[in-house]
Motif scaffolding. Structure first.
Motif, PDB file in Angstrom:
ATOM      1  N   THR A 232       0.670  -1.285  -0.031  1.00  0.00           N
ATOM      2  CA  THR A 232       0.000   0.051  -0.075  1.00  0.00           C
ATOM      3  C   THR A 232       0.896   1.220   0.131  1.00  0.00           C
ATOM      4  OG1 THR A 232      -0.028  -0.143   2.454  1.00  0.00           O
ATOM      5  CG2 THR A 232      -1.985  -1.238   0.999  1.00  0.00           C
ATOM      6  N   THR A 233       2.218   1.207   0.039  1.00  0.00           N
ATOM      7  CA  THR A 233       2.912   2.326   0.151  1.00  0.00           C
ATOM      8  C   THR A 233       4.101   2.207  -0.619  1.00  0.00           C
ATOM      9  OG1 THR A 233       2.725   2.259   2.866  1.00  0.00           O
ATOM     10  CG2 THR A 233       4.433   3.668   1.660  1.00  0.00           C
ATOM     11  N   PRO A 234       3.994   3.298  -1.606  1.00  0.00           N
ATOM     12  CA  PRO A 234       5.459   3.540  -2.681  1.00  0.00           C
ATOM     13  C   PRO A 234       6.622   3.212  -1.823  1.00  0.00           C
ATOM     14  CG  PRO A 234       4.403   5.766  -2.229  1.00  0.00           C
ATOM     15  CD  PRO A 234       3.576   4.689  -1.263  1.00  0.00           C
ATOM     16  N   SER A 235       7.656   2.762  -2.629  1.00  0.00           N
ATOM     17  CA  SER A 235       9.131   2.863  -2.205  1.00  0.00           C
ATOM     18  C   SER A 235       9.679   4.062  -2.436  1.00  0.00           C
ATOM     19  CB  SER A 235       9.759   1.530  -2.957  1.00  0.00           C
ATOM     20  OG  SER A 235       9.879   2.018  -4.541  1.00  0.00           O
ATOM     21  N   THR A 236       9.225   4.988  -3.385  1.00  0.00           N
ATOM     22  CA  THR A 236       9.930   6.352  -3.506  1.00  0.00           C
ATOM     23  C   THR A 236       8.999   7.289  -4.009  1.00  0.00           C
ATOM     24  OG1 THR A 236      11.762   7.313  -4.888  1.00  0.00           O
ATOM     25  CG2 THR A 236      10.308   5.957  -5.898  1.00  0.00           C
ATOM     26  N   ASP A 237       9.328   8.534  -3.888  1.00  0.00           N
ATOM     27  CA  ASP A 237       8.212   9.599  -4.140  1.00  0.00           C
ATOM     28  C   ASP A 237       8.179   9.977  -5.583  1.00  0.00           C
ATOM     29  OD1 ASP A 237      10.553  10.886  -4.068  1.00  0.00           O
ATOM     30  OD2 ASP A 237       9.963  12.325  -2.495  1.00  0.00           O
ATOM     31  N   PHE A 238       9.008   9.469  -6.800  1.00  0.00           N
ATOM     32  CA  PHE A 238       9.083   9.949  -7.898  1.00  0.00           C
ATOM     33  C   PHE A 238       9.518   8.940  -8.710  1.00  0.00           C
ATOM     34  CE2 PHE A 238      10.297  12.400 -11.689  1.00  0.00           C
ATOM     35  CZ  PHE A 238       9.336  13.152 -11.596  1.00  0.00           C
ATOM     36  N   VAL A 319      -7.073  11.132  -5.480  1.00  0.00           N
ATOM     37  CA  VAL A 319      -8.404  12.414  -5.600  1.00  0.00           C
ATOM     38  C   VAL A 319      -8.024  13.384  -6.431  1.00  0.00           C
ATOM     39  CG1 VAL A 319      -9.220  11.565  -3.478  1.00  0.00           C
ATOM     40  CG2 VAL A 319      -7.499  13.122  -3.310  1.00  0.00           C
ATOM     41  N   SER A 320      -6.820  13.709  -6.827  1.00  0.00           N
ATOM     42  CA  SER A 320      -6.582  14.898  -7.726  1.00  0.00           C
ATOM     43  C   SER A 320      -5.239  14.772  -8.565  1.00  0.00           C
ATOM     44  CB  SER A 320      -6.411  16.379  -6.850  1.00  0.00           C
ATOM     45  OG  SER A 320      -5.262  16.147  -5.875  1.00  0.00           O
ATOM     46  N   ASP A 333      -6.534  10.140  -1.204  1.00  0.00           N
ATOM     47  CA  ASP A 333      -7.509  10.752  -0.076  1.00  0.00           C
ATOM     48  C   ASP A 333      -6.727  11.042   1.100  1.00  0.00           C
ATOM     49  OD1 ASP A 333      -7.001   7.872   0.338  1.00  0.00           O
ATOM     50  OD2 ASP A 333      -9.033   7.443   0.301  1.00  0.00           O
ATOM     51  N   ASP A 334      -5.661  10.173   1.551  1.00  0.00           N
ATOM     52  CA  ASP A 334      -5.009  10.501   2.875  1.00  0.00           C
ATOM     53  C   ASP A 334      -4.159  11.644   2.845  1.00  0.00           C
ATOM     54  OD1 ASP A 334      -2.945   9.461   1.459  1.00  0.00           O
ATOM     55  OD2 ASP A 334      -2.368   7.869   2.804  1.00  0.00           O
ATOM     56  N   GLY A 335      -3.921  12.367   1.741  1.00  0.00           N
ATOM     57  CA  GLY A 335      -3.312  13.676   1.862  1.00  0.00           C
ATOM     58  C   GLY A 335      -1.957  13.449   1.306  1.00  0.00           C
ATOM     59  N   THR A 336      -1.418  12.200   1.053  1.00  0.00           N
ATOM     60  CA  THR A 336       0.040  12.144   0.678  1.00  0.00           C
ATOM     61  C   THR A 336      -0.062  12.148  -1.096  1.00  0.00           C
ATOM     62  OG1 THR A 336      -0.557   9.465   0.537  1.00  0.00           O
ATOM     63  CG2 THR A 336       0.521  10.632   2.666  1.00  0.00           C
ATOM     64  N   GLU A 337       1.137  12.643  -1.610  1.00  0.00           N
ATOM     65  CA  GLU A 337       1.162  12.486  -2.918  1.00  0.00           C
ATOM     66  C   GLU A 337       2.419  11.875  -3.529  1.00  0.00           C
ATOM     67  OE1 GLU A 337       0.267  17.480  -2.879  1.00  0.00           O
ATOM     68  OE2 GLU A 337       2.523  16.848  -3.229  1.00  0.00           O
ATOM     69  N   LEU A 338       2.228  11.621  -4.806  1.00  0.00           N
ATOM     70  CA  LEU A 338       3.112  10.805  -5.870  1.00  0.00           C
ATOM     71  C   LEU A 338       3.372  11.746  -6.939  1.00  0.00           C
ATOM     72  CD1 LEU A 338       4.663   8.028  -5.066  1.00  0.00           C
ATOM     73  CD2 LEU A 338       2.900   6.982  -6.342  1.00  0.00           C
TER      74      LEU A 338
END
Length: 564
Positions: A232-238, A319-320, A333-338
């Motif tokens: 459910t969690t990505p290993s990196t942010d980009f 969500v956006s 939806d939990d406010g985190t971004e990717l």
């Protein structure tokens, strides 16, 4: 020479299966195998792929193991590669060996990629002491050393007519998580004993017990995913590419993106496969002449994507979407971004809800949208009503006909000719317990805690009839999941995403388009964001076309990255 032995203490010997359509060759292989391994392994011989698969199914039903599969490449009806590919679904850890002639070594190389082949042997293999046994000794030793303990199952305790109990079972099944269902009833059942042991009562259902023995009372999908081993969690942010939606288009894009070296992450809000993943049988998909279930096709695509290092995130709701310089950023939806260089929208469509009075409160309690294979056995010897005239409804009718006493397909139109593939229309006449009611609509439903009756109306005569019914599955319409894209990318009046030529105005470029070039074929009104599959305006609603668009979108992603 040391022969690999199976684990000590097992009550039955594991099997080595050999299949060759030449009886003399088949007997020779089995003879050599028995001579060397007969004391420790059961040698099973077959003379066709179909016969071998039937033997494997019987072994599977007995709860026994298969250590190795030896298949001849040149067999009629089903080649050795095709057999091994299907056998993988039954015994994924069995060692796979292809028997080939010297001229067929190219086929063996192909099999390495298709079925993760462990070895290929050239015929003839005489003397076996030099050419056969050393190879099998190594493979069997590897198989014996591997962890083959039975998968520890999740336990789900609930009630048949609990909407959330159904949702949990459907979620686990569609995400290929093994589980066992314990149904609460009025008797002193095992489900009640498990519920008491978990420290919960019937008010807490469904209760999920993880393989580690931890009880979860009415867990959310996200909590459930995290506790049963889904990512459910990505290993990196980009990333180079974010694919949103894991239906056929999304899986196709993920496989091609990963295989071509793009750092790819696949984001899915519920389960891979989309609507196609719930199909009991797809028979017009290229390369599967005997048909394939949506579950099998999804699982193979998922394994293929993981092979190419694609990250797969489950229960993540986007969500956006917004541009930030050259990056494209999605927010959950939990406010985190990717963030990524590019995005492919493959969110698919959902079935529309029936608006008839009384059905809304019975959703998940006898009224369902789409078909869940988990419900098939529960419909045994009962009537099942299906609403819809497209392929999805026809495939579901064929599936439920194997369990239900009678399957009634309720169709608003006057025939199936314009909405369903010919092969399915022909198949519906086969089982003998499928009835098609044309010019008919469901106009009401009722029941105390679950569906008990349906009201049907003939839309030409206006005559209404109320019938007893506990099961209703709806397959109507196609609503795109694109509300979150409002103001971000251009959509048509029905919410489907516009792309490529559909965006071009008389001036040659879309309104607000900042680049000098026109949009690529599957590119949306936001450069670097592409769309594929059913969510695209005017798309062909078929599995093959969705997969093809996913692959095509990756080609356009490359073009975009090269020119950015």
């Amino acid at each position: 020479m040391t022969t690999a032995l199976p684990d000590a203490g097992r009550s039955t010997r594991p099997s080595i299966l050999t299949v060759d359509d030449d009886p003399s060759v088949s007997r020779a292989v089995a003879r050599d195998l028995r001579r060397q391994y007969g004391e420790s392994y059961r040698i099973v011989r077959a003379e066709s792929g179909a016969q071998a698969l039937e033997a494997l199914r019987e072994i599977k039903l007995r709860g026994e193991e298969v250590a190795a599969l030896l298949a001849d490449y040149r067999m009629p009806q089903m080649s050795g590669i095709e057999f091994l590919e299907e056998a993988m679904d039954l015994f994924p850890v069995a060692k796979r060996v292809l028997l080939t002639a010297y001229a067929d070594t190219d086929a063996a190389i192909q099999a390495i990629n298709v079925v993760d082949l462990d070895h290929y042997l050239l015929k003839p293999w005489d003397p076996p002491e030099q050419k056969l046994y050393p190879v099998l000794d190594d493979l069997l030793a590897s198989w014996t050393a591997a962890d083959r303990q039975p998968v520890r199952q999740v336990k789900v305790i609930g009630h048949r007519w609990s909407a959330r109990s159904y949702e949990v079972r459907d979620f686990l099944a569609r995400n290929a998580v093994p589980f066992r269902w314990y149904e609460l009833d009025d008797t002193d059942c095992e489900a009640k004993r498990l519920l008491a042991a978990a420290g919960h009562g019937e008010a807490d259902i469904p209760v999920v017990v993880t393989p580690e023995g931890q009880p979860l009372a009415c867990p959310s999908d996200a909590e459930l995913a995290a506790r049963v081993g889904l990512t459910t969690t990505p290993s990196t942010d980009f990333y180079d590419l974010i694919v949103i939606g894991a239906g056929p288009a999304g899986l196709g894009a993920a496989v091609y993106g990963g295989s071509e070296g793009l750092r790819t992450v696949l984001v899915e809000r519920l389960a891979a496969g989309g609507q196609a993943g719930t199909s009991s049988r797809i028979e017009n998909y290229l390369g599967f002449p005997d048909g394939v279930s949506g579950e099998q096709l999804t699982e193979r695509a998922r394994r293929q994507a993981q092979k190419f290092n694609v990250e797969m995130l489950t229960t993540r709701q986007v969500v956006s979407l917004e541009p930030r310089g050259s990056a494209r950023v999605v927010r959950f939806d939990d406010g985190t971004e990717l963030s990524a260089h590019t995005v492919i929208l493959a969110t698919g469509v959902s079935y529309r809800s029936l608006q008839a009075p009384g059905l809304g409160e019975l959703a998940g309690r006898g009224v369902y949208y789409g078909a869940s294979t988990t419900e098939g056995p529960n419909c045994k010897d009962q009537d099942v009503y299906l609403v819809g005239g497209a392929n999805s409804a026809g495939q579901a009718a064929m599936y439920f006909s194997r369990h239900a006493k009678r399957v009634v397909l309720v169709v608003r139109g006057d025939s199936l000719e314009h909405s369903m593939s010919r092969y399915l229309i022909d198949q519906l006449a086969g089982p003998g317990n499928i009835e098609v009611m044309t010019c008919t609509e469901v106009v009401g439903g009722a029941g105390d805690g679950h569906l008990e009756t349906l009201t049907l109306r003939h839309n030409k005569t206006g005559e209404s009839t109320t019938v007893p019914a506990s099961w209703l599955f709806a397959f109507i319409g196609a609503a795109p999941r694109t509300d979150w894209l409002n103001g971000i990318v251009a959509r048509d009046d029905n919410g489907f995403v516009l792309a490529g030529p559909d965006l071009v105005t008389e001036g040659g470029l879309p309104a607000g388009w900042e680049l000098e070039r026109p949009p690529y074929h599957l590119e949306t009104s936001l450069p670097g964001v592409f769309v594929a599959g059913d969510v695209r305006a005017d798309s062909v609603k078929r599995v093959a076309s969705a997969v093809g668009e996913g692959a095509m979108a990756v080609t356009l992603v490359h073009r975009y990255l090269e020119r950015s």
